[in-house]
Design a protein around this motif. Structure first.
Motif, PDB file in Angstrom:
ATOM      1  N   SER A   1     -82.788-110.012 -36.818  1.00 37.44           N
ATOM      2  CA  SER A   1     -81.829-110.219 -36.670  1.00 37.44           C
ATOM      3  C   SER A   1     -80.798-108.595 -36.227  1.00 37.44           C
ATOM      4  CB  SER A   1     -81.434-109.786 -38.714  1.00 37.44           C
ATOM      5  OG  SER A   1     -81.139-107.937 -38.508  1.00 37.44           O
ATOM      6  N   ALA A   2     -81.918-107.502 -35.325  1.00 39.29           N
ATOM      7  CA  ALA A   2     -80.473-106.547 -34.913  1.00 39.29           C
ATOM      8  C   ALA A   2     -80.203-107.219 -33.347  1.00 39.29           C
ATOM      9  CB  ALA A   2     -81.425-105.606 -34.466  1.00 39.29           C
ATOM     10  N   HIS A   3     -80.920-108.313 -33.158  1.00 39.94           N
ATOM     11  CA  HIS A   3     -81.021-108.346 -31.379  1.00 39.94           C
ATOM     12  C   HIS A   3     -80.594-110.045 -31.492  1.00 39.94           C
ATOM     13  CE1 HIS A   3     -81.568-104.686 -30.844  1.00 39.94           C
ATOM     14  NE2 HIS A   3     -82.583-104.584 -30.951  1.00 39.94           N
ATOM     15  N   GLY A   4     -80.624-110.782 -32.518  1.00 33.87           N
ATOM     16  CA  GLY A   4     -80.721-112.662 -31.934  1.00 33.87           C
ATOM     17  C   GLY A   4     -81.843-113.182 -31.109  1.00 33.87           C
ATOM     18  N   VAL A   5     -82.569-112.647 -31.436  1.00 39.74           N
ATOM     19  CA  VAL A   5     -83.523-112.990 -30.175  1.00 39.74           C
ATOM     20  C   VAL A   5     -84.891-114.040 -30.742  1.00 39.74           C
ATOM     21  CG1 VAL A   5     -83.249-111.623 -27.684  1.00 39.74           C
ATOM     22  CG2 VAL A   5     -85.323-110.910 -30.133  1.00 39.74           C
ATOM     23  N   SER A   6     -85.637-114.289 -30.253  1.00 37.80           N
ATOM     24  CA  SER A   6     -86.850-115.427 -31.470  1.00 37.80           C
ATOM     25  C   SER A   6     -87.963-114.458 -30.977  1.00 37.80           C
ATOM     26  CB  SER A   6     -86.857-117.029 -30.797  1.00 37.80           C
ATOM     27  OG  SER A   6     -87.707-116.628 -29.930  1.00 37.80           O
ATOM     28  N   VAL A   7     -88.158-114.485 -32.481  1.00 41.06           N
ATOM     29  CA  VAL A   7     -89.680-113.405 -32.688  1.00 41.06           C
ATOM     30  C   VAL A   7     -90.947-113.516 -33.059  1.00 41.06           C
ATOM     31  CG1 VAL A   7     -90.213-110.857 -33.466  1.00 41.06           C
ATOM     32  CG2 VAL A   7     -87.731-111.136 -32.623  1.00 41.06           C
ATOM     33  N   THR A   8     -91.625-113.922 -32.971  1.00 41.75           N
ATOM     34  CA  THR A   8     -93.451-114.732 -33.107  1.00 41.75           C
ATOM     35  C   THR A   8     -94.244-113.544 -33.653  1.00 41.75           C
ATOM     36  OG1 THR A   8     -92.425-116.911 -31.518  1.00 41.75           O
ATOM     37  CG2 THR A   8     -94.627-116.212 -33.690  1.00 41.75           C
ATOM     38  N   ALA A   9     -94.404-113.538 -34.865  1.00 38.54           N
ATOM     39  CA  ALA A   9     -95.784-112.437 -35.286  1.00 38.54           C
ATOM     40  C   ALA A   9     -96.458-112.956 -35.708  1.00 38.54           C
ATOM     41  CB  ALA A   9     -94.883-111.414 -36.301  1.00 38.54           C
ATOM     42  N   VAL A  10     -97.605-112.751 -34.918  1.00 37.36           N
ATOM     43  CA  VAL A  10     -99.178-112.447 -35.011  1.00 37.36           C
ATOM     44  C   VAL A  10     -99.601-111.823 -35.136  1.00 37.36           C
ATOM     45  CG1 VAL A  10    -100.971-113.739 -33.650  1.00 37.36           C
ATOM     46  CG2 VAL A  10     -98.291-114.137 -33.108  1.00 37.36           C
ATOM     47  N   ALA A  11    -100.467-111.448 -36.721  1.00 42.18           N
ATOM     48  CA  ALA A  11    -101.326-110.262 -37.155  1.00 42.18           C
ATOM     49  C   ALA A  11    -102.923-110.911 -36.637  1.00 42.18           C
ATOM     50  CB  ALA A  11    -100.695-110.743 -38.909  1.00 42.18           C
ATOM     51  N   SER A  12    -103.090-110.046 -36.161  1.00 43.39           N
ATOM     52  CA  SER A  12    -105.020-109.972 -35.613  1.00 43.39           C
ATOM     53  C   SER A  12    -105.045-108.730 -34.697  1.00 43.39           C
ATOM     54  CB  SER A  12    -105.152-111.272 -34.303  1.00 43.39           C
ATOM     55  OG  SER A  12    -104.849-110.631 -33.119  1.00 43.39           O
ATOM     56  N   ASP A  13    -105.976-109.016 -35.219  1.00 41.13           N
ATOM     57  CA  ASP A  13    -107.356-107.459 -33.966  1.00 41.13           C
ATOM     58  C   ASP A  13    -107.066-108.057 -32.297  1.00 41.13           C
ATOM     59  OD1 ASP A  13    -108.323-105.332 -32.956  1.00 41.13           O
ATOM     60  OD2 ASP A  13    -109.879-104.768 -34.718  1.00 41.13           O
TER      61      ASP A  13
ATOM     62  N   ASN B   1     -96.881-108.162 -32.532  1.00 38.49           N
ATOM     63  CA  ASN B   1     -98.409-108.334 -32.852  1.00 38.49           C
ATOM     64  C   ASN B   1     -99.351-107.097 -33.483  1.00 38.49           C
ATOM     65  OD1 ASN B   1    -101.006-106.893 -31.667  1.00 38.49           O
ATOM     66  ND2 ASN B   1    -102.144-108.729 -32.098  1.00 38.49           N
ATOM     67  N   ALA B   2     -99.712-107.458 -35.100  1.00 44.23           N
ATOM     68  CA  ALA B   2    -100.572-105.258 -35.394  1.00 44.23           C
ATOM     69  C   ALA B   2    -101.486-106.478 -35.841  1.00 44.23           C
ATOM     70  CB  ALA B   2     -99.604-105.356 -35.420  1.00 44.23           C
ATOM     71  N   ARG B   3    -102.046-105.751 -36.628  1.00 45.42           N
ATOM     72  CA  ARG B   3    -103.364-105.968 -37.905  1.00 45.42           C
ATOM     73  C   ARG B   3    -102.832-106.518 -38.953  1.00 45.42           C
ATOM     74  NH1 ARG B   3    -107.329-101.327 -36.322  1.00 45.42           N
ATOM     75  NH2 ARG B   3    -105.998-100.241 -36.713  1.00 45.42           N
ATOM     76  N   GLY B   4    -101.906-105.673 -39.669  1.00 49.85           N
ATOM     77  CA  GLY B   4    -101.537-105.525 -40.971  1.00 49.85           C
ATOM     78  C   GLY B   4    -100.393-106.576 -40.409  1.00 49.85           C
ATOM     79  N   ALA B   5    -100.021-107.594 -41.680  1.00 50.25           N
ATOM     80  CA  ALA B   5     -99.868-108.769 -41.291  1.00 50.25           C
ATOM     81  C   ALA B   5     -98.235-107.802 -42.200  1.00 50.25           C
ATOM     82  CB  ALA B   5     -99.059-110.302 -42.158  1.00 50.25           C
ATOM     83  N   GLU B   6     -98.079-107.001 -43.049  1.00 45.42           N
ATOM     84  CA  GLU B   6     -97.182-106.671 -43.959  1.00 45.42           C
ATOM     85  C   GLU B   6     -95.858-106.322 -42.805  1.00 45.42           C
ATOM     86  OE1 GLU B   6     -95.926-104.694 -47.892  1.00 45.42           O
ATOM     87  OE2 GLU B   6     -97.954-105.203 -48.179  1.00 45.42           O
TER      88      GLU B   6
ATOM     89  N   SER C   1     -97.580-104.224 -32.522  1.00 43.79           N
ATOM     90  CA  SER C   1     -96.065-103.440 -31.748  1.00 43.79           C
ATOM     91  C   SER C   1     -95.215-103.412 -33.304  1.00 43.79           C
ATOM     92  CB  SER C   1     -95.641-104.394 -31.148  1.00 43.79           C
ATOM     93  OG  SER C   1     -95.715-105.004 -31.040  1.00 43.79           O
ATOM     94  N   SER C   2     -96.245-103.337 -34.560  1.00 45.64           N
ATOM     95  CA  SER C   2     -94.818-103.402 -35.365  1.00 45.64           C
ATOM     96  C   SER C   2     -94.624-101.203 -35.717  1.00 45.64           C
ATOM     97  CB  SER C   2     -96.657-104.349 -36.944  1.00 45.64           C
ATOM     98  OG  SER C   2     -97.470-102.510 -36.823  1.00 45.64           O
TER      99      SER C   2
END
Ligand code: NAP
Length: 259
Positions: A53-65, A37-42, A15-16
């Motif tokens: 910043s747009a929606h004020g919800v909590s977002v945890t990013a996990v980079a993995s295949d 999640n997506a493979r590419g961390a950047e 979903s990046s």
């Protein structure tokens, strides 16, 4: 319309960018906290920051295949309890029926059939315990009408569709609602790659390739990730509890079928 899912927690895979990102954005707009999640961390970190910043919800990013067992474990360990699951991953490569051997089919099945099934198997028991859950699998219009050069995708996604048809009816009594979303052509990097291939093969510009494809669609344009995300958020909402095991086509009328 209030979708009734503010404060719920969702995992949106792959979903990046593209359709997955569209789903994540629409869920965030409805007040859902996210694991993306997506493979590419950047690109993933940039998307997480933009959504937060747009929606004020909590977002945890996990980079993995997400198509590997280790990658899924990493995401699931970081995610904790989830109310909503949106499965997604890249699609298999195009080709000719005679190009593909066992290993190609195993890879396609792993990515586009067994990965969503593994995620549902991991997450639905707790949804059942809590009496509420939503699952949306991003598949393809190719499960309704085959795209000849995408034989690996046609095969794997149709297998997932058969699994969902039965499973959705087994978990619905417990408040867990599973459906599939079937994209036709949407303006994403994937569409650019497809049009780039046509442009090279036919010796035309990418703009011409895009215009030629759009002309074959009754809506005369490509879908957007925002439109796709809005339908995903609705299927994940409180309002969608009576929609069970359906395959919903978003293709601008491109699939010429009565139902
Ligand atoms: P996209 O724009 O290329 O975006 C794909 C997203 O998925 C990126 O965030 C990518 O990030 C991530 N991703 C890909 N493989 C992954 C993996 N193994 N693990 C974790 N993340 C992964 O693609 P899209 O257009 O949104 O397409 C999404 C799905 O819908 C694909 O399966 C595609 O085949 C299907 N589909 C698309 C269309 C269309 O017109 N766009 C039509 C029919 C079906 P990383 O590369 O950094 O991992």
């Amino acid at each position: 319309m209030d979708l009734g899912i503010k404060g719920r927690r969702a995992l949106v895979c792959a979903s990046s960018k593209g359709l997955g990102r569209g789903c994540a954005e629409a869920l965030a707009e409805a007040g859902v906290d996210l694991v993306i999640n997506a493979r590419g961390a950047e690109a993933l970190e940039a998307t997480a920051a933009a959504i937060q910043s747009a929606h004020g919800v909590s977002v945890t990013a996990v980079a993995s295949d997400i198509t590997t067992e280790a990658g899924r474990d990493t995401v699931l360990d970081a995610a904790g309890d989830l109310d909503i699951l949106v499965t997604n991953a890249g699609g298999p490569p195009p080709g000719l029926w005679s190009d593909w051997g066992r290993e190609d089919f195993i890879a396609a099945l792993d990515a586009n059939m067994l990965t969503p099934i593994a995620l549902m198997t991991a997450l639905m028991p707790k949804m059942i315990d809590r009496g509420w859950g939503r699952v949306v699998n991003i598949t393809s219009q190719s499960v309704k009408a085959p795209i000849p050069q995408l034989g690996l995708s046609n095969a794997a996604r149709t297998g997932l569709t058969g699994y969902v048809a039965g499973t959705a009816r087994q978990v619905a009594p417990f408040g867990v609602i599973v459906n599939n979303l079937l994209p036709g052509i949407h303006a994403t990097d994937r569409a650019d790659a497809l049009d780039g291939g046509v442009s090279q093969k036919e010796g035309i510009s990418i703009e011409q390739a895009r215009a030629n494809r759009a002309a074959t669609i009754p809506a005369r344009r490509y879908g957007t990730a925002e439109e796709f995300g809005a339908m995903c958020a609705f299927l994940c909402s409180e309002r969608a509890g009576f929609i069970v095991g359906q395959n919903i086509l978003l293709d601008g009328g491109g699939t010429n079928a009565t139902i």
